[in-house]
Design a protein around this motif. Sequence first.
Motif, mmCIF file in Angstrom:
data_model
loop_
_atom_site.group_PDB
_atom_site.id
_atom_site.type_symbol
_atom_site.label_atom_id
_atom_site.label_comp_id
_atom_site.label_asym_id
_atom_site.label_seq_id
_atom_site.Cartn_x
_atom_site.Cartn_y
_atom_site.Cartn_z
ATOM 1 N N PRO A 206 41.669 34.372 41.201
ATOM 2 C CA PRO A 206 42.831 34.751 41.999
ATOM 3 C C PRO A 206 42.740 36.142 42.635
ATOM 4 O O PRO A 206 43.343 36.382 43.666
ATOM 5 N N HIS A 207 41.991 37.076 42.014
ATOM 6 C CA HIS A 207 42.016 38.455 42.515
ATOM 7 C C HIS A 207 40.795 38.819 43.341
ATOM 8 O O HIS A 207 40.686 39.929 43.835
ATOM 9 N N SER A 208 39.864 37.881 43.469
ATOM 10 C CA SER A 208 38.555 38.263 43.981
ATOM 11 C C SER A 208 38.529 38.700 45.448
ATOM 12 O O SER A 208 37.888 39.672 45.779
ATOM 13 N N SER A 209 39.249 38.002 46.331
ATOM 14 C CA SER A 209 39.015 38.235 47.757
ATOM 15 C C SER A 209 39.423 39.639 48.195
ATOM 16 O O SER A 209 38.685 40.319 48.901
ATOM 17 N N ASP A 210 40.599 40.120 47.755
ATOM 18 C CA ASP A 210 41.005 41.486 48.081
ATOM 19 C C ASP A 210 40.016 42.486 47.494
ATOM 20 O O ASP A 210 39.648 43.461 48.136
ATOM 21 N N ALA A 211 39.614 42.224 46.247
ATOM 22 C CA ALA A 211 38.728 43.165 45.557
ATOM 23 C C ALA A 211 37.398 43.299 46.289
ATOM 24 O O ALA A 211 36.820 44.388 46.332
ATOM 25 N N VAL A 212 36.924 42.213 46.888
ATOM 26 C CA VAL A 212 35.665 42.275 47.621
ATOM 27 C C VAL A 212 35.894 42.957 48.972
ATOM 28 O O VAL A 212 35.113 43.813 49.392
ATOM 29 N N LYS A 213 36.999 42.634 49.625
ATOM 30 C CA LYS A 213 37.333 43.246 50.921
ATOM 31 C C LYS A 213 37.448 44.770 50.780
ATOM 32 O O LYS A 213 36.984 45.523 51.621
ATOM 33 N N TRP A 214 38.064 45.203 49.697
ATOM 34 C CA TRP A 214 38.245 46.642 49.459
ATOM 35 C C TRP A 214 37.035 47.273 48.770
ATOM 36 O O TRP A 214 37.077 48.452 48.402
ATOM 37 N N LYS A 215 36.035 46.494 48.531
ATOM 38 C CA LYS A 215 34.817 46.953 47.848
ATOM 39 C C LYS A 215 35.098 47.555 46.465
ATOM 40 O O LYS A 215 34.389 48.459 46.008
ATOM 41 N N ILE A 216 36.171 47.081 45.816
ATOM 42 C CA ILE A 216 36.365 47.445 44.407
ATOM 43 C C ILE A 216 35.288 46.694 43.632
ATOM 44 O O ILE A 216 34.583 47.257 42.813
ATOM 45 N N LYS A 217 35.168 45.404 43.914
ATOM 46 C CA LYS A 217 34.062 44.597 43.371
ATOM 47 C C LYS A 217 32.980 44.510 44.442
ATOM 48 O O LYS A 217 33.279 44.211 45.593
ATOM 49 N N ARG A 218 31.748 44.761 44.057
ATOM 50 C CA ARG A 218 30.663 44.711 45.040
ATOM 51 C C ARG A 218 29.931 43.378 44.987
ATOM 52 O O ARG A 218 29.212 43.032 45.907
#
Lengths: 314, 96
Positions: A206-218
């Motif tokens: 559920p949280h992945s797409s924003d996190a990737v867009k914001w480069k919190i998750k690489r």
Amino acid sequence: MHNEHTNQHFQLRIDNGEYIEAKDYMPDGYRKHLIRQISQHAHSEVIGMQPEGNWITRAPSLRSKQILLAKIQDEGGHGLYLYSAAETLGISRVELIDQLHSGKAKYSNIFNYPALNWADIGAIGWLVDGAAIVNQVSLQRTSYGPYSRAMVRICKEESFHQRQGYEIMANMMKGTKEQREMAQDAMNRWWWPALMMFGPHDTDSPHSSDAVKWKIKRETNDELRQKFIDKTVQQAEIIGLTIPDKDLKFNEKTGHYDIGKINWDEFHRVINGNGPCNKQRMEHHIKYHNEGAWVREAAEAYKKKRLAKQLEIA
Amino acid sequence: MAKDTQLDLWEVFIQSKSGLPYVHAGSVHASDAKMAMQNARDTYTRRGEGTSIWLLPSKNIVASNPDDNEMLFDPSNDKVYRHPTFYVMPEGAKNI
């Protein structure tokens, strides 16, 4: 209108590979996501001290006892680096601890499993810390500066943890038949929970797409999980351990190992509070946190007394 | 019972080797300078990362505001005479 403009500007900075610092403009969602992720990470380090602490008095040699003590001290330190990073986002330590105790904040599911025997200490170091390292190496490049710097520091220290665990497993596999069975049994119990540490599949996260867009998750959950599988299979093989997955197979086409189906029902059962140790872990943390309150109060009282004395002299 | 304060916040700066600058390492919680020093040592220098520690209460840090970045950190490209390459040296002059 102005807000939209600054969100655009923020995304531009992210896309340019800039790091975001505490006082910089950031969207509310970015701040919230970071507080959730960093605090979950910090709580995991601290709760993770419990299954290992259980074995300090029963470590089989003075050498292994010293190593285990040092490792657990590191985990506490890692929790502190991460709490500090979370605090730069405007949340206090008191709120962070309250959220842990109320269940609002989570910690890694893996620590709701018990460390039943010494082989489990090996499996935790090798598999659990090994999985954590794959994730943390990737997070060294996370877009939030204080989080990234905490990760760099943590990664420097973690590789000792994984190697000490692997050494325990390797030694047990060179031991008696009973010791080899213990090591394999620990492998059987920790392998799947270790794979679950990377979180749900990308299609269900559920949280992945924003996190990737914001480069919190690489990198995504599945990419990181695959990295861990690919490097761990060979390590298991050379010390004679079997990966408990009959569907595990090297895929010539992709160059990666394919695995069997992960039991997500178990994952959800444990994360929703029904794992073997959820209750015990939380009760332990609350008990010792509350029992330590008098120390903090005494320190504050001492500080006030000293300040008052200084004023008298002046 | 008094509200649990988790003590004051301090910033930790570590010099990794004599002669090098002090670099921000992170923060610790402590009620006074002595406790802050002990906590900073335990938290940030367990593997010989430092030869010296500076501490200061976080509330005393003065930080620039990112909104002023343009004004404060303009590269001053119009002031090229601040760079040594601006100057014309006589042909043949050495060690300058």
